[in-house]
Design a protein around this motif. Structure first.
Motif, PDB file in Angstrom:
ATOM      1  N   ASN A   1      45.807  41.019  43.444  1.00 29.98           N
ATOM      2  CA  ASN A   1      46.376  39.826  42.809  1.00 29.98           C
ATOM      3  C   ASN A   1      47.057  38.969  43.863  1.00 29.98           C
ATOM      4  OD1 ASN A   1      45.904  40.973  40.055  1.00 29.98           O
ATOM      5  ND2 ASN A   1      47.483  42.417  40.723  1.00 29.98           N
ATOM      6  N   HIS A   2      46.304  38.608  44.909  1.00 37.21           N
ATOM      7  CA  HIS A   2      46.916  37.990  46.076  1.00 37.21           C
ATOM      8  C   HIS A   2      47.662  36.699  45.738  1.00 37.21           C
ATOM      9  CE1 HIS A   2      47.626  37.161  50.277  1.00 37.21           C
ATOM     10  NE2 HIS A   2      47.135  35.939  50.113  1.00 37.21           N
ATOM     11  N   GLU A   3      47.065  35.871  44.914  1.00 35.26           N
ATOM     12  CA  GLU A   3      47.717  34.596  44.577  1.00 35.26           C
ATOM     13  C   GLU A   3      49.043  34.840  43.864  1.00 35.26           C
ATOM     14  OE1 GLU A   3      46.781  30.495  42.081  1.00 35.26           O
ATOM     15  OE2 GLU A   3      45.125  31.778  42.724  1.00 35.26           O
ATOM     16  N   GLN A   4      49.022  35.775  42.928  1.00 35.04           N
ATOM     17  CA  GLN A   4      50.242  36.139  42.207  1.00 35.04           C
ATOM     18  C   GLN A   4      51.255  36.787  43.147  1.00 35.04           C
ATOM     19  OE1 GLN A   4      50.467  37.754  37.858  1.00 35.04           O
ATOM     20  NE2 GLN A   4      50.238  39.519  39.195  1.00 35.04           N
ATOM     21  N   PHE A   5      50.746  37.632  44.042  1.00 31.11           N
ATOM     22  CA  PHE A   5      51.605  38.320  45.003  1.00 31.11           C
ATOM     23  C   PHE A   5      52.358  37.322  45.887  1.00 31.11           C
ATOM     24  CE2 PHE A   5      52.078  39.977  49.355  1.00 31.11           C
ATOM     25  CZ  PHE A   5      52.854  41.098  49.121  1.00 31.11           C
TER      26      PHE A   5
END
Length: 634
Positions: A97-101
């Motif tokens: 969940n890179h964008e969320q991370f």
């Protein structure tokens, strides 16, 4: 230091003064504070090797959400282990969940160690064992945020027994007998009292409990808590702490024995044990980093207000000179210049010992930490040479002999890299005979530089504590070069008395200077003095520490420093080596010339800055006479 003496603890406190999103926008990551914490801890890796720990506090977390996170390690490479486990928490979300991370608000709400306040610690244990329970930061947890307490420090108390007994008298049941637990519960007690006082005040004014909690967090008097709790502390300390709602502090002892520096701007507050690590990590100038004043605390309130407040009446400044000689990083400008001056001040004595014969003298240093003092010593030798050349040239008259003139002008001190430490060697063999043989090969030497039975080798060390490594290893190694004489030069004075403020030098029998004085008493028919001092020390056992006297000074009184140095050289010279061995130590007077602002010299003079020091040195002498191989304090 050729002898291995464990280092002190190191601390780092970081408070981010902006929301995490600010650092995401400016520095590309909300992990800015965590990354700086790692850098500051690694840059202080010279302090403490027994363990490392980190605590993070998220300010204003919603009810029901965890806000305190801690990781500690007592494994090899504990800093790397701690941060590997911290970043392990991030791996799944970073991968899936890179964008969320990368969203700082989401990270603060869902990820551990995504917060505004960090406390890091590098542990060297002077008490207890190396179990994880002894690794800082230590915590005192409570269901009310403002009663949660986290502490980490570089300290040692000489009167743990008094603090412990006071806690028991209050009705407490401390879980352990140690200075760490005693300080934690001591501060915790007054934190509880301050909370209770404010609760009653606001309750009497008619406020509801939930409202009162936020008022307590706003009005908690950190200065008063530290004033009351530290009143009985005897020792050297820098103690960092935070309360669960977001207040934080770093407090320093009234004599300024242990060091602490801080920097802040509108983005960040950083406190660390050493100034240059702050300069490096934040790329700021030395003049922007301030020293925390003795007896004061840097207090950072939850709302970001920063103040330096007096919590103990400052006493005479007795900051530790051994910090300057050895423990602190030499990349600090002041420390670098002081170490050079220590070496320079030794040059006249060294020149006298070699009869000013520079043609047949080779200068070098062991170990690498003595390099700066070595540069200073060589500068002192070169200063002598300037005057010597002038005298020689004047004596030659108006028409000097060209060959003689060239000889005079070209004479320089012979500076060589004589010993090289083999970093691959590990002396893990435990059998004594085999281990000594391995120790003797930890250093390699440069062959062919020293003229056999002609040259004198002058080797500078930053301090000589026990002399064990000299006797078992270094002198034997140097003798392979077949010098006529070996002169070991210590840029520190003779270490004669135990430390009780955080450095592991607590047993008199470990010091070669003390052993030499004892042998001199026997040689001169004055052995009765040993029992006299023993009886005087025992007679003080039931006195308050404030009334105690350091009678161990009497052991050294019959002899000059030079006599003790000669005896040390005699005792440390290994059997079977051909070279003569001499040892020269720095003088205490020169130490104070080189380090004028840090005159804590109790290791060398026995002049302890707190009453507990006299108690410790007397106990150490009693232990020595009675054959008890134990530390004289907790």
């Amino acid at each position: 230091m050729s002898d291995q003496v464990k280092h002190e603890c190191g601390i780092v406190l970081i408070r981010l003064l902006k929301p995490l999103e600010y650092y995401k926008q400016k520095y590309g990551t909300w992990r800015y504070g965590l990354n700086k914490l790692y850098l500051l801890m690694e840059k202080q890796h010279n302090r403490g090797q027994d363990g490392a720990g980190v605590v993070n506090l998220k300010i204003d977390q919603p009810v029901g959400k965890k806000y305190l996170f801690r990781e500690r390690s007592n494994l090899d490479n504990p800093i790397q282990d701690v941060f590997a486990r911290i970043f392990k928490h991030f791996e799944y979300d970073d991968d899936h969940n890179h964008e969320q991370f990368c969203d700082s608000e989401w990270a603060k709400g869902h990820l551990p160690f995504a917060g505004e306040l960090y406390l890091g610690h590098l542990r060297y244990g002077t008490f207890g064992n190396d179990s994880l329970d002894y690794v800082h930061p230590v915590m005192r947890e409570n269901n009310w945020r403002s009663r949660n307490l986290v502490l980490a420090g570089n300290f040692n108390l000489t009167n743990t027994d008094e603090i412990y007994d006071a806690l028991v008298e209050l009705g407490q049941h401390p879980k352990d007998y140690s200075d760490t637990v005693s300080i934690l519960e001591n501060v915790g007690h007054f934190l509880d009292e301050e909370n209770q006082l404010l609760f009653r005040q606001f309750k009497n004014e008619g406020f509801k409990n939930r409202e009162i909690s936020s008022f307590i967090e706003r009005d908690l008097d950190v200065q008063k808590i530290l004033e009351r709790s530290s009143k009985k502390w005897d020792g050297g300390y820098v103690i960092a702490g935070l309360f669960g709602h977001g207040d934080a502090f770093v407090a320093r002892d009234p004599n300024g024995i242990r060091p602490a520096s801080y920097y802040y701007d509108d983005e960040i507050v950083v406190v660390a044990s050493e100034r240059p690590v702050i300069q490096t990590a934040l790329n700021v100038r030395a003049c922007q980093v301030q020293e925390l004043k003795p007896g004061h605390a840097l207090i950072i309130k939850k709302d970001g207000r920063i103040s330096e407040e007096m919590v103990n009446v400052p006493h005479e400044r007795r900051s530790c000179s051994f910090e300057r000689i050895y423990f602190s990083r030499g990349s600090d400008k002041s420390i670098y210049l002081e170490r050079k001056e220590l070496g320079r001040l030794l040059a006249p004595k060294v020149l006298e010992m070699v009869d000013h014969n520079l043609k047949d003298t080779v200068f070098s240093y062991i170990p690498n930490t003595a390099e700066t003092a070595f540069y200073g010593m060589i500068e002192g030798v070169r200063s002598y040479l300037v005057n010597w050349r002038l005298q020689q040239v004047r004596a030659m008259g108006p028409e000097p002999d060209a060959q003689r003139l060239e000889e005079v002008l070209s004479l320089e001190p012979r500076v060589e890299k004589i010993a090289i430490k083999d970093v691959k060697m590990r002396t893990f063999i435990t059998a004594d005979t085999s281990r000594d043989d391995m120790v003797a090969h930890v250093y390699d030497v440069t062959y062919g530089i020293v003229k056999n039975q002609v040259d004198t080798l002058v080797i500078i060390d930053d301090s000589i504590v026990r002399g064990t490594t000299l006797k078992k290893s270094i002198l034997k190694i140097l003798d392979r070069l077949h010098p006529k004489k070996i002169i070991i030069v210590s840029s520190a004075p003779q270490i004669r008395y135990p430390d009780c403020y955080g450095i592991d030098m607590a047993k008199l029998g470990d010091f070669c200077a003390f052993s030499a004085a004892i042998e001199l008493l026997k040689d001169h028919g004055k052995a009765d003095l040993i029992d006299e001092v023993y009886q005087k020390c025992k007679s003080q056992r039931n006195l308050p520490k404030e009334e105690m006297v350091n009678y161990v000074k009497d052991i050294y009184r019959p002899f000059t420093d030079e006599q003790v140095s000669v005896k040390i050289a005699e005792m440390l010279k290994p059997e079977g080596i051909d070279a003569e061995v001499e040892i020269v130590y720095q003088t205490v007077d020169n130490l104070h010339v080189a380090c004028p602002n840090d005159n804590g010299d109790w290791y060398f003079t026995g002049n302890y800055p707190t009453p507990g020091g006299n108690k410790v040195v007397n106990t150490a002498f009693i232990n020595f006479v009675e054959g008890r191989n134990e530390r004289a304090y907790c």
